[in-house]
Design an enzyme around this catalytic site. Structure first.
Site, PDB file in Angstrom:
ATOM      1  N   SER A  40       4.687   2.507   7.763  1.00  0.00           N
ATOM      2  CA  SER A  40       4.343   1.328   6.965  1.00  0.00           C
ATOM      3  C   SER A  40       5.558   0.819   6.200  1.00  0.00           C
ATOM      4  O   SER A  40       6.265   1.578   5.537  1.00  0.00           O
ATOM      5  CB  SER A  40       3.224   1.663   5.974  1.00  0.00           C
ATOM      6  OG  SER A  40       2.023   1.916   6.648  1.00  0.00           O
ATOM      7  N   ASP A  63      -0.090  -7.654   1.371  1.00  0.00           N
ATOM      8  CA  ASP A  63       0.363  -6.262   1.496  1.00  0.00           C
ATOM      9  C   ASP A  63       1.893  -6.157   1.526  1.00  0.00           C
ATOM     10  O   ASP A  63       2.466  -5.428   2.325  1.00  0.00           O
ATOM     11  CB  ASP A  63      -0.233  -5.619   2.756  1.00  0.00           C
ATOM     12  CG  ASP A  63      -0.133  -4.089   2.735  1.00  0.00           C
ATOM     13  OD1 ASP A  63       0.184  -3.531   1.672  1.00  0.00           O
ATOM     14  OD2 ASP A  63      -0.344  -3.470   3.802  1.00  0.00           O
ATOM     15  N   HIS A 109       0.800  -1.222   0.000  1.00  0.00           N
ATOM     16  CA  HIS A 109       0.000   0.000   0.000  1.00  0.00           C
ATOM     17  C   HIS A 109       0.838   1.280   0.000  1.00  0.00           C
ATOM     18  O   HIS A 109       0.313   2.360  -0.281  1.00  0.00           O
ATOM     19  CB  HIS A 109      -1.003   0.007   1.166  1.00  0.00           C
ATOM     20  CG  HIS A 109      -0.408   0.256   2.513  1.00  0.00           C
ATOM     21  ND1 HIS A 109      -0.125  -0.759   3.405  1.00  0.00           N
ATOM     22  CD2 HIS A 109      -0.039   1.402   3.141  1.00  0.00           C
ATOM     23  CE1 HIS A 109       0.360  -0.251   4.518  1.00  0.00           C
ATOM     24  NE2 HIS A 109       0.436   1.053   4.377  1.00  0.00           N
TER      25      HIS A 109
END
Length: 411
Positions: free
Chosen positions: A256, A178, A130
Site C-alpha cells: 500500500s 486514501d 490507511h
C-alpha cells in the site's frame, strides 16, 4: 600445441568457398553484430558441431569468441526491466507508524507498515491514508497538521543502497481518496523523486511493475499488466474511489502506498491502494489510484492543506435502497438533494408521497461520461473543478430522460 578450438577453427576455414551439396543460411549473433552466413551442413555434422557453434568459430578469431558474462544470463528485455528497477527503486520508501515499538521480524504484517513514493526534492512523500490511518484517526486530521513531532519513520535508500531512517512529519491528508502526504528533512542528494505519468494514456494489457514492501520484505518488485481501467472500489478508508487501474501484479499488505510503474517508460501511473481477496492474500486482483488523481490531490494538499473537491450537491442512494425501489440496473439514484445547493430545484431525491415512496432521479450521464454506478460519478467529478457548468442527464420518476445544467460547488 594448438587448442581444440583453434584446430576446429583452421579446419573450418579450409572449407570456405568449396561447393558442397548441403548448405544452409543461418544467422549468428555476436554481441551487437548479426552475421548471415552460408554453412556446409554436411561438414558440421561430421565435425559434431552445432550450426551456431560452427558459425561463431568460422567468423571469429579464437581470441574473439565471446566469453560468458553476468549480463549474458539476461535477455535484452530482462536487462531493460532490471535497469528500470535500479532507476525507480530509490524513489520508493518504507514507512512505519512512529507509535510502533519495533519493526518486527522480516515477513511480518504489522499495522502501520507500508510503502511510499518520494514526490519532490523538498522532502514530500506520498502514501495511502490507511497506512497511518489508525494513528491519524486517533488524533484527527486538523490536529495532526499542528503536530511538531513526527508521526512516522521513513526509510530511504542512500547512494550506497543502504537504508537511512528519517522522521516523517504529517503535512495533510485526503481520507476520501486514501492519500496522505508526509515530509522528511533528508539531504536533497538522496531524495530521488519519481516521475508521475499520464494515467489516462495507459491501456489495458500494457505491462506494469509494482515496487513496495509486502509483508515487510523491503523493495520487492512484481510484474504484471493493467487488467482493466476505470474500476471502482471501496477503499480501506470506507470511501468510494472511481477511475482506478485494476492490475494483476502480485499485491499484498505492505505494498500500500507504493508505485505502479509503466514498464515502458518507468513513470508512475498509479499508487497501490487495495486488493480484492477472500483469503487476505493476493489473488492478483489489485487496485491502484490513477496517477492523474494522485497528482491533483497531492498538489492541493501541499499547497492548501486540503482538497477542494467539486460537487453537484446530492447524496446518492445506497444500492440496496435503489434496488428496493425499482428495477435499477444502471445509473446512480439520488437519495437527497442539498437544500440551496447547486441541484436544488433541478434534480429530485427519493421522497415519500401519498401514493408511497417515490424514487429519486437516476443520474445516467455527466457531460460526455456515461454513469453506470457511484464509482463512475466519483471519477467524472474528479476531473472537474468548482465553478464548472456540467450537463447532468437523469431519468425522472416516469423513466423519461432530461438534462439539467448545474454549476459545481464545494463538496
Amino acid at each position: 600445441m594448438p587448442s581444440a578450438i583453434q584446430t576446429t577453427h583452421s579446419n573450418l576455414k579450409r572449407h570456405v568457398g568449396q561447393r558442397l551439396p548441403q548448405r544452409k543460411r543461418v544467422i549468428v549473433r555476436s554481441y551487437s553484430k548479426v552475421l548471415p552466413i552460408d554453412v556446409d551442413i554436411g561438414f558440421i555434422k561430421r565435425a559434431g558441431l552445432s550450426t551456431l557453434a560452427a558459425g561463431l568459430l568460422l567468423f571469429a578469431n579464437p581470441s574473439d569468441v565471446p566469453r560468458a558474462e553476468s549480463s549474458s544470463l539476461l535477455s535484452l528485455e530482462d536487462e531493460r526491466i532490471a535497469d528500470m528497477y535500479d532507476r525507480v527503486n530509490p524513489s520508493v520508501v518504507n514507512i512505519f507508524d512512529a507509535a510502533m515499538t519495533g519493526r518486527g521480524p522480516v515477513g511480518s504484517n504489522s499495522p502501520g507498515n507500508g510503502s511510499g513514493i518520494i514526490y519532490s526534492r523538498e522532502g514530500y512523500i506520498v502514501t495511502n491514508y490507511h497506512v497511518l490511518g489508525k494513528l491519524i484517526d486517533s488524533i484527527g486530521i486538523e490536529k495532526a497538521k499542528s503536530l511538531t513531532t513526527p508521526i512516522s519513520k521513513v526509510l530511504i535508500l542512500d547512494k550506497n543502497e543502504l537504508q537511512e531512517s528519517f522522521d516523517g512529519y504529517f503535512v495533510a491528508a485526503d481520507k476520501p481518496r486514501d492519500l496522505l502526504v508526509l515530509k522528511v528533512n533528508a539531504p536533497p542528494e538522496i531524495l530521488q523523486p519519481a516521475t508521475f505519468g499520464d494515467s489516462s494514456a495507459t491501456r489495458v494489457g500494457q505491462s506494469i511493475l509494482s515496487i513496495g514492501n509486502p509483508f515487510g520484505f523491503e523493495h520487492s518488485m512484481s510484474k504484471g499488466i493493467i487488467s482493466a481501467k476505470n474500476r471502482g472500489f471501496q477503499s480501506y478508508t470506507d470511501s468510494v474511489i472511481g477511475g482506478a487501474l485494476q492490475i494483476d501484479a502480485a499485491t499484498n499488505p505492505g505494498n500500500s502506498g507504493g508505485p505502479v510503474i509503466s514498464a515502458s517508460t518507468g513513470e508512475v501511473v498509479g499508487v497501490n491502494a487495495a486488493i480484492f481477496t477472500n483469503t487476505g492474500d493476493s489473488v492478483r486482483v489489485g487496485f491502484a489510484i490513477p496517477s492523474n488523481t494522485v497528482k491533483n490531490v497531492v498538489d492541493q494538499l501541499i499547497a492548501n492543506g486540503q482538497v477542494i473537491r467539486p460537487s453537484i450537491g446530492i447524496t446518492p442512494a445506497p444500492a440496496t435502497i435503489a434496488k428496493s425501489l425499482g428495477t435499477i440496473t444502471d445509473g446512480v439514484m439520488i437519495q437527497t438533494v442539498q437544500p440551496n445547493g447547486p441541484s436544488d430545484g433541478k434534480l429530485f431525491g427519493t421522497r415519500r408521497e401519498i401514493t408511497g415512496v417515490q424514487r429519486g432521479d437516476i443520474i445516467i450521464k455527466l457531460n460526455d461520461s456515461i454513469i453506470h454506478n457511484i464509482f463512475d460519478l466519483s471519477s467524472a467529478l474528479d476531473q472537474l473543478s468548482i465553478g464548472d457548468s456540467v450537463a447532468v442527464t437523469v431519468l425522472g420518476t416516469g423513466g423519461e430522460p432530461r438534462t439539467e445544467t448545474i454549476t459545481l460547488a464545494h463538496e
